[in-house]
Design a protein around this motif. Structure first.
Motif, PDB file in Angstrom:
ATOM      1  N   TYR A 299      -7.864   9.274  -9.826  1.00 28.80           N
ATOM      2  CA  TYR A 299      -7.376   8.452  -8.727  1.00 28.80           C
ATOM      3  C   TYR A 299      -6.228   7.594  -9.233  1.00 28.80           C
ATOM      4  N   ASN A 300      -5.068   7.738  -8.621  1.00 29.65           N
ATOM      5  CA  ASN A 300      -3.946   6.862  -8.943  1.00 29.65           C
ATOM      6  C   ASN A 300      -3.934   5.723  -7.929  1.00 29.65           C
ATOM      7  N   THR A 301      -3.769   4.494  -8.399  1.00 31.35           N
ATOM      8  CA  THR A 301      -3.826   3.340  -7.516  1.00 31.35           C
ATOM      9  C   THR A 301      -2.640   2.425  -7.786  1.00 31.35           C
ATOM     10  N   THR A 325       2.317  10.151  -6.964  1.00 34.47           N
ATOM     11  CA  THR A 325       2.245   9.302  -5.793  1.00 34.47           C
ATOM     12  C   THR A 325       1.155   8.247  -5.945  1.00 34.47           C
ATOM     13  N   ILE A 326       1.400   7.077  -5.380  1.00 34.57           N
ATOM     14  CA  ILE A 326       0.351   6.049  -5.321  1.00 34.57           C
ATOM     15  C   ILE A 326      -0.401   6.150  -4.005  1.00 34.57           C
ATOM     16  N   GLY A 327      -0.084   7.164  -3.214  1.00 37.72           N
ATOM     17  CA  GLY A 327      -0.822   7.433  -1.999  1.00 37.72           C
ATOM     18  C   GLY A 327      -0.322   6.641  -0.810  1.00 37.72           C
ATOM     19  N   LYS A 328      -1.255   6.333   0.076  1.00 36.15           N
ATOM     20  CA  LYS A 328      -0.965   5.543   1.269  1.00 36.15           C
ATOM     21  C   LYS A 328      -1.797   4.270   1.227  1.00 36.15           C
ATOM     22  N   GLU A 329      -1.624   3.429   2.256  1.00 36.00           N
ATOM     23  CA  GLU A 329      -2.317   2.141   2.267  1.00 36.00           C
ATOM     24  C   GLU A 329      -3.830   2.331   2.197  1.00 36.00           C
ATOM     25  N   SER A 330      -4.491   1.424   1.485  1.00 33.80           N
ATOM     26  CA  SER A 330      -5.940   1.494   1.364  1.00 33.80           C
ATOM     27  C   SER A 330      -6.612   0.829   2.566  1.00 33.80           C
ATOM     28  N   PHE A 331      -7.934   0.775   2.533  1.00 33.79           N
ATOM     29  CA  PHE A 331      -8.718   0.455   3.723  1.00 33.79           C
ATOM     30  C   PHE A 331      -8.507  -0.959   4.260  1.00 33.79           C
ATOM     31  N   MET A 332      -8.207  -1.914   3.377  1.00 34.21           N
ATOM     32  CA  MET A 332      -8.092  -3.303   3.805  1.00 34.21           C
ATOM     33  C   MET A 332      -6.649  -3.745   4.022  1.00 34.21           C
TER      34      MET A 332
END
Length: 511
Positions: A299-301, A325-332
Motif C-alpha cells: 500500500y502506497n500512502t 501513484t499515491i492513489g485517490k483521497e482516503s475515507f476521511m
C-alpha cells in the motif's frame, strides 16, 4: 468516539490478547497494558497534575504506554524526535509548557542536556539511568507505587507532534483524541486490519505516520504490535518470521534494504500480507521487488504531520497497475489539486487543474490539525478558507489518481522555466548504476539557477559523461530539466528518518 474509547473497547473484547511484544522478549496483554497505563497515568498525575509530559525515547512499550496514559489523563504527550539535537529539542519545547520529561537510557545524556536547557521541572527514567540526580524518578518504581484505577480526565488531548523540518524549522502541531481516532479508523478501513493481525513497529514511534497509521489503528482493532527498538534489516526480517507478522510499515529506503537482505538470508514471510509505505517515491522497480521478495500487499500512502490521517492511499492492485501513484483521497478526506501559489494571499482553493496537469494538493478532513502552536503566521499560510495546504505538488492522471511531483518550495527556476527536482531524480534513478540521487538548484548568473545532481553509485567506472548521455537521450526528460552539473559519490545521501532527502544538507555537503 475517540482514541481512549477505542482502546477501552479493545481491552473489553480482547483482554488476554497480546497488545505489545518486544524484541527483547517482553509481552503485555491488553488487560496488562490497561493496568500499567492506569498506574502510569496516576503516577504522572502525582508528579504534575493536569500538565503535559514530553517523551524522548526509542521504540519501546514505554513509549506506547506514555501515549495511552496521556490519553487517560486527557493531557497531551509531547512526542519528541530523538534524532534532533539537544538545542533543537529545547527549542521545540519552548511553546509547549510541558513539566515532565520521560526518557530512556539510549537518550539519557541528551535528555539531561535538554532538561538543563528548558523549563522542565521533573524527569522519569525508563531504564533507571541518572536516578541519583535530583528530580529524576525511576519509571518502574513509579508504576509499582502508583494506585490502580483510572484518574479523572482533564481534557481530550492526544498530544503534540512535530513536522519533519525538511524545508524549515520543525513546528509543533497539537491534536486531540477525536482527530486521531479518524486516522486510526481510516487505516483499519484501508487495510482491513482486525484483531488477528500482528504488526511490526520499526519506524520511529513519534512520527505522525507511525502514530496515526500504525500504532493507534492496531490498538483500536485489538491487534498485536511487535516493537523493534530501531530498524536493522536482518533483525526486522527475523522478527517478521518469528512472530508470523502480518503487517509492516516501512519507508522506501527501508524496503530496499529489506529486499537486499532477503537475498542473503533464509526468511519465512508467509504470514506477511500488507506493507504500508510512503514518505518518498515508490518506483515501479521497488514495487516489483517488494512483490517478489516480501509480499504482494504493498500500500502506497501519502500524508503529512499537519494532516493527521493520511490523505490518500493506493491499494496493492492500484499500485501494481499504476506504480508510484499515491492513489485517490482516503475515507476521511476531500482533496483538490489546484494552481500553486507561494503565499496564502494569492492562493485560490477553487482553481483546480485538469487531468495531466500539476498543482498543489489541498484537502479538508475532520482529522486535520487546526494550526501550529505559537506560529500564527505559519498557521495562516497553512489553512485557507477551511482547506489545508500541503505544500506538495502532484500530477493528476486521466483516472484521477495522484502522483507526487515535489514540494512547492523545492521548485528550481532555471532560465525562466520551472523544474521540480523529483521529476529529474525519478529519471536518473532508472539508470542501472544509480542507487540514490538528489537534485538541487545552484545559483547561476546566466540561468538564475542551474540544475545539479548528486548521484550515489556502487560502480567505480560511472562518470559524468555517462549520466549526461543518459539524460540527454531519455525521452521523459525535457532538455531544460537536464542537470548541468553532477557529483558522483559512494556514500549514502542525507535523509530524514522517514526517507526524505535533506536538500539543504546535500547542498552544504557536496557543493
Amino acid at each position: 468516539m475517540n482514541c481512549i474509547d477505542a482502546f477501552d473497547r479493545a481491552v473489553r473484547c480482547y483482554p488476554e490478547t497480546d497488545a505489545v511484544r518486544t524484541d527483547d522478549g517482553r509481552r503485555y496483554t491488553y488487560a496488562e497494558l490497561d493496568d500499567r497505563t492506569d498506574r502510569l497515568a496516576n503516577a504522572l498525575e502525582s508528579l504534575a497534575s493536569g500538565e503535559r509530559i514530553a517523551t524522548l525515547a526509542h521504540n519501546g512499550p514505554e513509549a506506547i504506554e506514555t501515549m495511552i496514559a496521556s490519553h487517560k489523563r486527557g493531557v497531551g504527550n509531547v512526542q519528541l524526535p530523538f534524532m534532533s539535537s539537544p538545542a533543537g529539542l529545547a527549542g521545540m519545547l519552548e511553546p509547549i509548557d510541558a513539566s515532565v520529561l520521560v526518557f530512556d537510557d539510549a537518550n539519557a545524556e541528551k535528555a539531561l542536556d535538554v532538561f538543563d536547557r528548558s523549563d522542565l521541572s521533573m524527569a522519569v527514567s525508563i531504564d533507571g539511568a541518572e536516578t541519583n540526580r535530583e528530580a529524576v524518578y525511576a519509571y518502574d518504581e513509579l508504576l509499582d507505587d502508583a494506585p490502580a484505577g483510572r484518574p479523572e480526565s482533564h481534557a481530550n488531548e492526544h498530544g503534540i507532534l512535530f513536522t519533519s523540518g525538511t524545508t524549515s524549522a520543525s513546528k509543533a502541531v497539537p491534536f486531540d483524541q477525536d482527530q486521531l481516532w479518524y486516522g486510526g479508523t481510516q487505516v483499519i478501513m484501508e487495510m482491513n486490519i482486525d484483531h488477528g493481525d500482528v504488526a511490526l513497529l520499526t519506524t520511529p514511534w513519534y512520527h505522525m505516520v507511525t502514530t496515526a497509521a500504525w500504532i493507534l489503528p492496531h490498538l483500536q482493532a485489538g491487534a498485536t504490535i511487535v516493537i523493534q527498538e530501531s530498524f536493522d534489516p536482518p533483525e526486522t526480517l527475523r522478527l517478521l518470521d518469528e512472530h508470523d507478522a502480518t503487517g509492516l510499515l516501512a519507508v522506501p529506503t527501508q524496503l530496499h534494504a529489506l529486499v537486499d537482505e532477503t537475498k542473503r538470508g533464509d526468511y519465512e514471510l508467509d504470514a506477511l500480507s500488507y506493507i504500508r509505505t510512503g514518505g518518498s517515491v515508490v518506483t515501479e522497480r521497488l514495487s516489483e521487488l517488494v512483490n517478489e521478495h516480501l509480499c504482494d500487499g504493498l500500500y502506497n500512502t501519502y500524508g503529512l504531520t499537519e494532516g493527521g490521517p493520511n490523505l490518500t492511499f493506493a491499494d496493492p492492485e492500484t499500485q501494481r497497475e499504476k506504480p508510484g501513484t499515491i492513489g485517490k483521497e482516503s475515507f476521511m478526506w476531500e482533496l483538490r489539486v489546484v494552481d500553486s501559489a507561494a503565499h496564502a494571499g494569492s492562493f485560490d482553493p477553487t482553481a483546480e487543474v485538469d487531468a495531466g496537469e500539476t498543482g498543489e494538493v489541498i484537502g479538508r478532513s475532520p482529522g486535520m490539525c487546526e494550526g501550529y502552536l505559537g506560529r500564527p503566521d505559519a498557521t495562516r499560510n497553512l489553512l485557507v478558507d477551511g482547506w489545508l495546504r500541503t505544500g506538495d505538488v502532484a500530477r493528476v492522471d486521466e483516472d484521477g489518481h495522484l502522483y507526487i511531483v515535489d514540494r512547492v518550495d523545492n521548485m528550481i527556476i532555471s532560465g525562466g522555466e520551472n523544474v521540480y527536482p523529483q521529476e529529474v531524480e525519478e529519471v536518473l534513478a532508472t539508470h542501472d548504476a544509480v542507487t540514490e540521487v538528489a537534485v538541487i538548484g545552484l545559483d547561476d548568473e546566466v540561468w538564475g539557477e542551474r540544475i545539479a545532481a548528486v548521484v550515489r553509485t556502487n560502480e567505480a567506472d560511472l562518470c559524468e559523461a555517462d549520466l549526461e548521455t543518459f539524460c540527454t537521450d531519455h525521452d521523459e526528460l525535457a532538455d531544460f530539466k537536464r542537470p548541468r552539473e553532477y557529483t558522483i559519490v559512494e556514500k549514502s545521501l542525507p535523509r530524514t528518518d522517514t526517507g526524505k532527502i535533506r536538500r539543504e544538507a546535500v547542498h552544504t555537503e557536496f557543493f
